[in-house]
Design an enzyme around this catalytic site. Structure first.
Site, PDB file in Angstrom:
ATOM      1  N   LEU B  70       3.208   0.551   4.863  1.00 32.13           N
ATOM      2  CA  LEU B  70       2.938  -0.701   5.573  1.00 32.13           C
ATOM      3  C   LEU B  70       4.135  -1.651   5.532  1.00 32.13           C
ATOM      4  O   LEU B  70       4.129  -2.678   6.215  1.00 32.13           O
ATOM      5  CB  LEU B  70       1.675  -1.380   5.019  1.00 32.13           C
ATOM      6  CG  LEU B  70       0.368  -0.590   5.225  1.00 32.13           C
ATOM      7  CD1 LEU B  70      -0.814  -1.343   4.629  1.00 32.13           C
ATOM      8  CD2 LEU B  70       0.121  -0.294   6.709  1.00 32.13           C
ATOM      9  N   ASN B 101       6.680   2.262  -1.823  1.00 34.69           N
ATOM     10  CA  ASN B 101       8.131   2.073  -1.639  1.00 34.69           C
ATOM     11  C   ASN B 101       8.443   0.865  -0.750  1.00 34.69           C
ATOM     12  O   ASN B 101       9.129   0.963   0.256  1.00 34.69           O
ATOM     13  CB  ASN B 101       8.797   3.351  -1.103  1.00 34.69           C
ATOM     14  CG  ASN B 101       8.242   3.806   0.230  1.00 34.69           C
ATOM     15  OD1 ASN B 101       7.141   3.422   0.613  1.00 34.69           O
ATOM     16  ND2 ASN B 101       8.997   4.617   0.943  1.00 34.69           N
ATOM     17  N   ASP B 312       1.388   9.893   7.077  1.00 35.07           N
ATOM     18  CA  ASP B 312       2.712   9.489   6.583  1.00 35.07           C
ATOM     19  C   ASP B 312       3.350   8.481   7.564  1.00 35.07           C
ATOM     20  O   ASP B 312       4.551   8.515   7.815  1.00 35.07           O
ATOM     21  CB  ASP B 312       3.634  10.697   6.368  1.00 35.07           C
ATOM     22  CG  ASP B 312       4.816  10.364   5.445  1.00 35.07           C
ATOM     23  OD1 ASP B 312       4.933   9.198   5.008  1.00 35.07           O
ATOM     24  OD2 ASP B 312       5.626  11.277   5.176  1.00 35.07           O
TER      25      ASP B 312
END
Lengths: 314, 431
Positions: B70, B101, B312
């Site tokens: 996001l 991340n 993903d």
């Protein structure tokens, strides 16, 4: 292979030999042969590209290729400009697309690009209206080098069809090898490659090359032996133990040459690591055609410039 | 106050209850009030009940994507929690698990709390934060799992990079047991993959691009499975892309290991050929593989080896993608194309509709240990209405996500989520 007289060359860009047909290649080789004569005149200039603007955009160091393109363009009366990465805005972090757009705004007709990243010429082509010539991109292609190699072989052998070409050395990192494998195969020659197994890329056979585990096998009955530069700057990867070992097992020397056809010629795209991939006596000997390659480079590049500027219209 | 909604005359697919039958479904007070199959009667509806004709459409438990990025905090120019969850709703998802991340990395309670607050504010989908395995995901020391769990993290991963140090991976597997947190492994042996930008093979050779060999993925999956088995902990393997990866997981499951695995729509749809002429919208990690690998991924989805389809979803702006292939960022957006791409497997009879909903709702919910994945009366009303026949062209203009990096732009796709209900409220509708 028959030479076609009235071939229409319809490519706007020269991004790689992969995109050219055997007829295109024939056309370029044939027109280069006629352009070659211009360089032997006292006044080495024809007006074919008068008023055209050619930009040499080199992001990697080059002496031979850059100069060769510049000489070719000037002999065709084009206006040429050189941009080297060290003096350009790329040093200031400008992206390739921004560079392309800014150059395009100055309306060049042709941009000749050398870049360390494969595919960069295509990216440039998508963002400018100019014709793009790939002067070497990453480990992808170096089409003008392969064309001048084919021209040199054609001059010495009178044909390409049916010849056996042996390419020895670092195939993985060699865009020259990739373009030559594609080009010679398209023209009916057979190409064998050999070198340290760490430097033979996965799937190279699917480009048309036959892979040999020994140099001796690769050069057997060869008409042409091409030695490739072993790239010392790539040695961060564990690829070969030492240049000494490379020279003794993969270097092209008299013993290797004796396995080829008696009239086999020796080629090298330069610059040479003397005594590593090629014995200096062979490089300077009677079987070497290395300087012919350089001479033909100018003629091939004249032919390329002419063809993409519409000189191929029958 | 949540509305009363009647989804009438649809095809109810609820794998958890073993239902695939025509019927209607009533939503009230944010919950699933009743399901009526065939000629069963629904309880009386209030006068203000919104009646939606579901003829020809599938009524399924809200889809859950257990692997998205996001980008918030830190890279809000690519996506935010709000824009990403809005894209999720538009793609039929009622829940997403977001990888840590971000910048800063989600390795502590304040980042987790920020993400959850932003998600609540936006209200488009449930967001399940995944915390980091190592501090700053740098692979050196363990992140504070307890703190992350307390703040709301549902799993742990250093996704985007592997845990290179085997000892750290072992300790993470062990320590996560105290908090009942699942480890999600991004399995990649970096000494083999470093510098690579596409699958290694004749295509990478032809394009002159440095390859990532399949064994870089397989070796690390083997390590991760071996460690998990040794310390008897469950493990989830993210985004598998090769035939041998599927085989490794199949064999581990036969041995009784507690392993689950996911793949992404691009791995069962595309091959490395999609890169064609250095198209950076087909660049991702792991890279698109060969035809044979794609075949094996489809088999794994069919036979149950692969448990979940996760997108993903990896938004990147033009700045990261309109560059030389070597320099382009990895990843593609996927939330809005997952349903039609999965439906193409259904049309090709590789998976059944029930299996598709297992892969996209039931299993991801179970693996993450979150609510959802069911249409059982009393469950929260997270529901997706899918029109399996609707054909549309996927263009930049109709992308809801803030980023447009998709290799499927310009494709004609069949099947789409047309209504997404979250806790009894309509969060997306194209009806």
């Amino acid at each position: 292979m028959q030479l076609e007289v009235d071939h229409k060359f319809s490519h706007k860009h020269i991004l790689g030999l992969d995109h050219l047909s055997p007829e295109d290649i024939n056309f370029l080789l044939r027109s280069a042969a006629s352009f070659k004569e211009i360089s032997t005149r006292q006044i080495k200039k024809v007006p074919a590209l008068r008023g055209r603007t050619v930009i040499n955009l080199f992001f990697e160091p080059s002496t031979r290729t850059r100069l060769s393109f510049e000489v070719a363009a000037k002999r065709m009366s084009a206006d040429t400009f050189n941009i080297a990465a060290s003096t350009s805005s790329l040093k200031k972090g400008e992206t390739l697309i921004d560079t392309a757009r800014n150059l395009a705004a100055m309306q060049p007709d042709i941009i000749i690009i050398r870049h360390s990243h494969s595919g960069s010429p295509g990216l440039l082509a998508r963002h400018t209206r100019a014709s793009i010539i790939n002067a070497g991109d990453g480990t992808h292609e170096h089409p003008s080098q392969a064309l001048l190699d084919m021209m040199t072989v054609l001059e010495h052998k009178g044909r390409l069809d049916g010849l056996k070409i042996a390419i020895i050395g670092d195939i993985t990192h060699s865009r020259v090898a990739h373009s030559n494998i594609i080009g010679f195969t398209k023209m009916g020659a057979s190409v064998t490659v050999s070198g340290p197994a760490t430097l033979l890329p996965v799937g190279i056979d699917q480009l048309g090359a036959r892979v040999c585990s020994s140099v001796a096998e690769a050069v057997e009955d060869a008409d042409v032996i091409m030695a490739l530069r072993i790239q010392l700057e790539r040695q961060q990867d564990p690829l070969i133990p030492s240049l000494r070992e490379y020279a003794s097992f993969f270097g092209v020397n008299q013993r290797v040459l004796s396995l080829a056809k008696p009239d086999a010629i020796i080629m090298h795209p330069g610059p040479i690591n003397h005594g590593v991939e090629l014995d200096p006596d062979l490089a300077d000997g009677p079987r070497s055609v290395i300087l012919d390659q350089v001479t033909n480079g100018v003629a091939i590049r004249m032919a390329l410039l002419y063809a993409i500027m519409g000189g191929g219209e029958g | 106050m949540a509305q009363t909604i009647l989804l009438q005359n649809g095809r109810i697919i609820d794998p958890a209850a073993n239902i695939d039958a025509p019927g209607s479904l009533l939503v009230a007070d944010g919950m699933i009030k009743a399901v009526a199959l065939a000629d069963q009667q629904l309880p009386a509806q209030p006068a203000d009940c919104r009646v939606i004709d579901a003829t020809g459409k599938w009524i399924v438990p809200g889809l859950v994507d257990m692997h998205v990025h996001l980008r918030e905090p830190g890279e809000e120019h690519k996506e935010t929690v709000a824009s990403g969850t809005k894209a999720a709703a538009a793609g039929g998802f009622t829940g997403v698990a977001c990888m840590p991340n971000t910048s800063p990395v989600n390795d502590n309670e304040s980042v987790t709390a920020l993400i959850l607050a932003k998600a609540k504010e936006a209200g488009f989908a449930k967001v399940y934060p995944v915390g980091a395995i190592s501090k700053e995901s740098d692979g050196s020391t363990l992140a504070a799992f307890g703190e992350l769990k307390k703040a709301g993290a549902v799993a742990l991963s250093d996704d985007g990079r592997p845990v290179e140090n085997s000892q750290l991976m072992r300790r993470a597997l062990e320590y996560s047991a105290n908090y009942d947190l699942l480890l999600i492994a991004h399995s990649e042996e970096m000494s083999l993959s470093r510098g690579g930008v596409m699958n290694e093979g004749s295509f990478s050779t032809r394009l002159g691009l440095r390859g990532v060999p399949r064994v870089a993925e397989e070796i690390m999956i083997y390590r991760d499975l071996a460690l998990a088995e040794y310390v008897r902990r469950p493990i989830h393997i993210a985004h598998i892309s090769t035939r041998e990866s599927v085989d490794l997981i199949r064999r581990a499951k036969l041995k009784g290991c507690l392993v689950t695995a996911e793949t992404a729509p691009h791995y069962f749809t595309l091959t490395e050929e999609a890169i064609a002429d250095y198209d950076t919208s087909a660049k991702m990690n792991p890279p698109l593989r060969s035809f044979d690998d794609r075949q094996a991924i489809q088999e794994g989805l069919q036979d149950g080896t692969i448990d979940a389809i996760a997108t993903d979803h990896a938004p990147h702006s033009r700045l990261e993608k309109e560059v030389e292939f070597d320099l382009a960022a990895n990843g593609i957006i996927g939330l809005e194309t997952a349903v039609p791409l999965a439906l193409s497997l259904v049309r090709d009879e590789i998976i059944t509709p029930t299996r598709m909903i297992e892969l996209m709702s039931v299993m991801p919910s179970r693996i993450l240990g979150v609510a959802g994945g069911t249409l059982r009366p009393g469950a929260c009303a997270d529901i997706t209405l899918i029109d399996p026949d609707l054909t549309f062209t996927y263009t930049k203009e109709n992308v809801v996500s803030k980023s447009k990096n998709s290799p499927f732009l310009g494709w004609s796709l069949q099947g789409k989520a047309v209504l997404t209900i979250l806790d009894g409220r309509i969060r997306f509708s194209s009806l």
